[in-house]
Design a protein around this motif. Sequence first.
Motif, PDB file in Angstrom:
ATOM      1  N   UNK A 314       0.825  -1.213   0.000  1.00  0.00           N
ATOM      2  CA  UNK A 314       0.000   0.000   0.000  1.00  0.00           C
ATOM      3  C   UNK A 314       0.855   1.257   0.000  1.00  0.00           C
ATOM      4  N   UNK A 315       0.363   2.270  -0.686  1.00  0.00           N
ATOM      5  CA  UNK A 315       0.998   3.581  -0.679  1.00  0.00           C
ATOM      6  C   UNK A 315      -0.091   4.657  -0.591  1.00  0.00           C
ATOM      7  N   UNK A 316       0.236   5.756   0.064  1.00  0.00           N
ATOM      8  CA  UNK A 316      -0.676   6.889   0.078  1.00  0.00           C
ATOM      9  C   UNK A 316      -0.549   7.650  -1.235  1.00  0.00           C
ATOM     10  N   UNK A 317      -1.415   8.631  -1.429  1.00  0.00           N
ATOM     11  CA  UNK A 317      -1.377   9.423  -2.660  1.00  0.00           C
ATOM     12  C   UNK A 317      -0.053  10.149  -2.808  1.00  0.00           C
ATOM     13  N   UNK A 318       0.575  10.475  -1.686  1.00  0.00           N
ATOM     14  CA  UNK A 318       1.859  11.185  -1.732  1.00  0.00           C
ATOM     15  C   UNK A 318       3.052  10.229  -1.766  1.00  0.00           C
ATOM     16  N   UNK A 319       2.774   8.925  -1.856  1.00  0.00           N
ATOM     17  CA  UNK A 319       3.857   7.948  -1.934  1.00  0.00           C
ATOM     18  C   UNK A 319       4.298   7.400  -0.596  1.00  0.00           C
ATOM     19  N   UNK A 320       3.591   7.729   0.483  1.00  0.00           N
ATOM     20  CA  UNK A 320       3.973   7.249   1.811  1.00  0.00           C
ATOM     21  C   UNK A 320       3.621   5.790   2.019  1.00  0.00           C
ATOM     22  N   UNK A 321       4.345   5.153   2.915  1.00  0.00           N
ATOM     23  CA  UNK A 321       4.122   3.739   3.222  1.00  0.00           C
ATOM     24  C   UNK A 321       3.670   3.586   4.672  1.00  0.00           C
ATOM     25  N   UNK A 322       3.133   2.422   4.974  1.00  0.00           N
ATOM     26  CA  UNK A 322       2.642   2.149   6.309  1.00  0.00           C
ATOM     27  C   UNK A 322       3.727   1.614   7.235  1.00  0.00           C
ATOM     28  N   UNK A 323       3.644   2.027   8.468  1.00  0.00           N
ATOM     29  CA  UNK A 323       4.561   1.537   9.500  1.00  0.00           C
ATOM     30  C   UNK A 323       3.751   0.775  10.540  1.00  0.00           C
ATOM     31  N   UNK A 324       4.095  -0.495  10.734  1.00  0.00           N
ATOM     32  CA  UNK A 324       3.359  -1.360  11.661  1.00  0.00           C
ATOM     33  C   UNK A 324       4.016  -1.284  13.036  1.00  0.00           C
ATOM     34  N   UNK A 325       3.191  -1.025  14.046  1.00  0.00           N
ATOM     35  CA  UNK A 325       3.732  -0.934  15.408  1.00  0.00           C
ATOM     36  C   UNK A 325       2.795  -1.672  16.358  1.00  0.00           C
ATOM     37  N   UNK A 326       3.375  -2.442  17.263  1.00  0.00           N
ATOM     38  CA  UNK A 326       2.554  -3.112  18.261  1.00  0.00           C
ATOM     39  C   UNK A 326       3.002  -2.683  19.645  1.00  0.00           C
ATOM     40  N   UNK A 327       2.044  -2.494  20.510  1.00  0.00           N
ATOM     41  CA  UNK A 327       2.301  -2.057  21.872  1.00  0.00           C
ATOM     42  C   UNK A 327       1.862  -3.159  22.828  1.00  0.00           C
ATOM     43  N   UNK A 328       2.824  -3.644  23.612  1.00  0.00           N
ATOM     44  CA  UNK A 328       2.530  -4.714  24.574  1.00  0.00           C
ATOM     45  C   UNK A 328       2.215  -4.097  25.929  1.00  0.00           C
ATOM     46  N   UNK A 329       1.019  -4.320  26.393  1.00  0.00           N
ATOM     47  CA  UNK A 329       0.612  -3.859  27.716  1.00  0.00           C
ATOM     48  C   UNK A 329       0.926  -4.976  28.713  1.00  0.00           C
ATOM     49  N   UNK A 330       1.985  -4.804  29.485  1.00  0.00           N
ATOM     50  CA  UNK A 330       2.417  -5.865  30.408  1.00  0.00           C
ATOM     51  C   UNK A 330       1.390  -6.114  31.512  1.00  0.00           C
ATOM     52  N   UNK A 331       0.651  -5.068  31.874  1.00  0.00           N
ATOM     53  CA  UNK A 331      -0.308  -5.223  32.967  1.00  0.00           C
ATOM     54  C   UNK A 331      -1.499  -6.067  32.545  1.00  0.00           C
ATOM     55  N   UNK A 332      -2.056  -5.772  31.345  1.00  0.00           N
ATOM     56  CA  UNK A 332      -3.237  -6.503  30.882  1.00  0.00           C
ATOM     57  C   UNK A 332      -2.890  -7.669  29.975  1.00  0.00           C
ATOM     58  N   UNK A 333      -1.631  -7.742  29.545  1.00  0.00           N
ATOM     59  CA  UNK A 333      -1.158  -8.784  28.623  1.00  0.00           C
ATOM     60  C   UNK A 333      -1.962  -8.764  27.324  1.00  0.00           C
ATOM     61  N   UNK A 334      -2.120  -7.539  26.824  1.00  0.00           N
ATOM     62  CA  UNK A 334      -2.853  -7.293  25.585  1.00  0.00           C
ATOM     63  C   UNK A 334      -1.924  -6.604  24.599  1.00  0.00           C
ATOM     64  N   UNK A 335      -2.084  -6.918  23.311  1.00  0.00           N
ATOM     65  CA  UNK A 335      -1.310  -6.287  22.244  1.00  0.00           C
ATOM     66  C   UNK A 335      -2.227  -5.351  21.462  1.00  0.00           C
ATOM     67  N   UNK A 336      -1.905  -4.077  21.453  1.00  0.00           N
ATOM     68  CA  UNK A 336      -2.626  -3.102  20.647  1.00  0.00           C
ATOM     69  C   UNK A 336      -1.795  -2.775  19.416  1.00  0.00           C
ATOM     70  N   UNK A 337      -2.408  -2.852  18.254  1.00  0.00           N
ATOM     71  CA  UNK A 337      -1.715  -2.668  16.978  1.00  0.00           C
ATOM     72  C   UNK A 337      -2.048  -1.292  16.426  1.00  0.00           C
ATOM     73  N   UNK A 338      -1.008  -0.613  15.943  1.00  0.00           N
ATOM     74  CA  UNK A 338      -1.196   0.693  15.318  1.00  0.00           C
ATOM     75  C   UNK A 338      -0.458   0.709  13.988  1.00  0.00           C
ATOM     76  N   UNK A 339      -1.173   1.036  12.900  1.00  0.00           N
ATOM     77  CA  UNK A 339      -0.570   1.109  11.561  1.00  0.00           C
ATOM     78  C   UNK A 339      -0.624   2.558  11.119  1.00  0.00           C
ATOM     79  N   UNK A 340       0.524   3.164  10.939  1.00  0.00           N
ATOM     80  CA  UNK A 340       0.606   4.589  10.606  1.00  0.00           C
ATOM     81  C   UNK A 340       1.148   4.754   9.207  1.00  0.00           C
ATOM     82  N   UNK A 341       0.416   5.485   8.379  1.00  0.00           N
ATOM     83  CA  UNK A 341       0.860   5.793   7.024  1.00  0.00           C
ATOM     84  C   UNK A 341       1.372   7.223   6.985  1.00  0.00           C
ATOM     85  N   UNK A 342       2.559   7.390   6.428  1.00  0.00           N
ATOM     86  CA  UNK A 342       3.167   8.737   6.356  1.00  0.00           C
ATOM     87  C   UNK A 342       3.589   9.018   4.921  1.00  0.00           C
TER      88      UNK A 342
END
Length: 342
Positions: A314-342
Amino acid sequence: VRYSYSTANRAMTVTFEVVEAPWTVPVVLDNFVWLPDEQWSTELRARVPSFDGTAPKNAAEFLTRALQESLQARGLPGRVDFVPQIALGGDQSTYVFVVRDPSPTVCALQVKRAAAIPEATLVAPLKSLIGADYSRTLLMATAHGTLTDMYRRKGFWRARFDDPTATLGSCAGGVGVTLTVDEGAAYTWDRAEFSGNVSIGGDVLGKALGMKSGEIADFGKIDLGLRAVRSLYADKGYLAERASFEPQLDDTSHRAVFAVSVSEGPQYRMGAVTVVGLRDSDAAAVTKKWHLKPGDVYDESYETKFVRDEILPLKTASGGHGNFDRDLDERTQVVNVKIVFK
């Protein structure tokens, strides 16, 4: 120092209580190449009678002055400086004393007693040190790290390097440095013995490790195998899994049993997925393609496939690409996923 006093018969008795600081910080003379360490220690004891190779905390400046006086008394150039060092993952500090302005430079470097690995191959990672300021600490770290790993890739698990020696006058304009290695014998793989593994059996982990009985106990291949073990756990949600090993070497058969200690950590589950940097409709389309639902056991192999198949193309109209990031919550043991296109 504390004191107390008492009076009797028109006389005063004063008692001084002296508590000496513990001498626990190791002292390293990093590039004092003009005399053997023993003679430098003798010189220091003449100025600091209690010196025994260690120093108390907050005494580095005092020792710096003493070493500077020793240099000047011998007519040697240079300014004595010190660098406190702390071992990675520990709290034990070391005082490393260095002569600067000028520092002795390395003009030649050799490795003695090397047979299993050619000397030229061992010297190659050290080429950048020739012409640079001599540092025994840096050379020791390289020998105990990079060079020792080179031997372990060939199964020489007892290979050890002596401390480097620097000799004045052995080459023009600096010091000749010698490293001496005791290679020992090469060891073959016998088996792995796992401990700490609960969710995955040792036979499965052994297959993932990929080592076969009788082959060279190659450090590089073992490291790759442990990465495969880590992936096996990550695919089951154990994203914080860590494994370490300790070789048990049989000096008669020259075979090695590797005790692998596994810390599985918690099992993580899927939380929320967020897409940023796209139009709402496009973000919703990307989110819909993500098939792990909240509460599902997180699967790293699915993440890898999703990034490869859905995000990278995938690319944005300006040619940007997506960056995949996952955040591990040690307290709840949950993974929250964030995909940022720049």
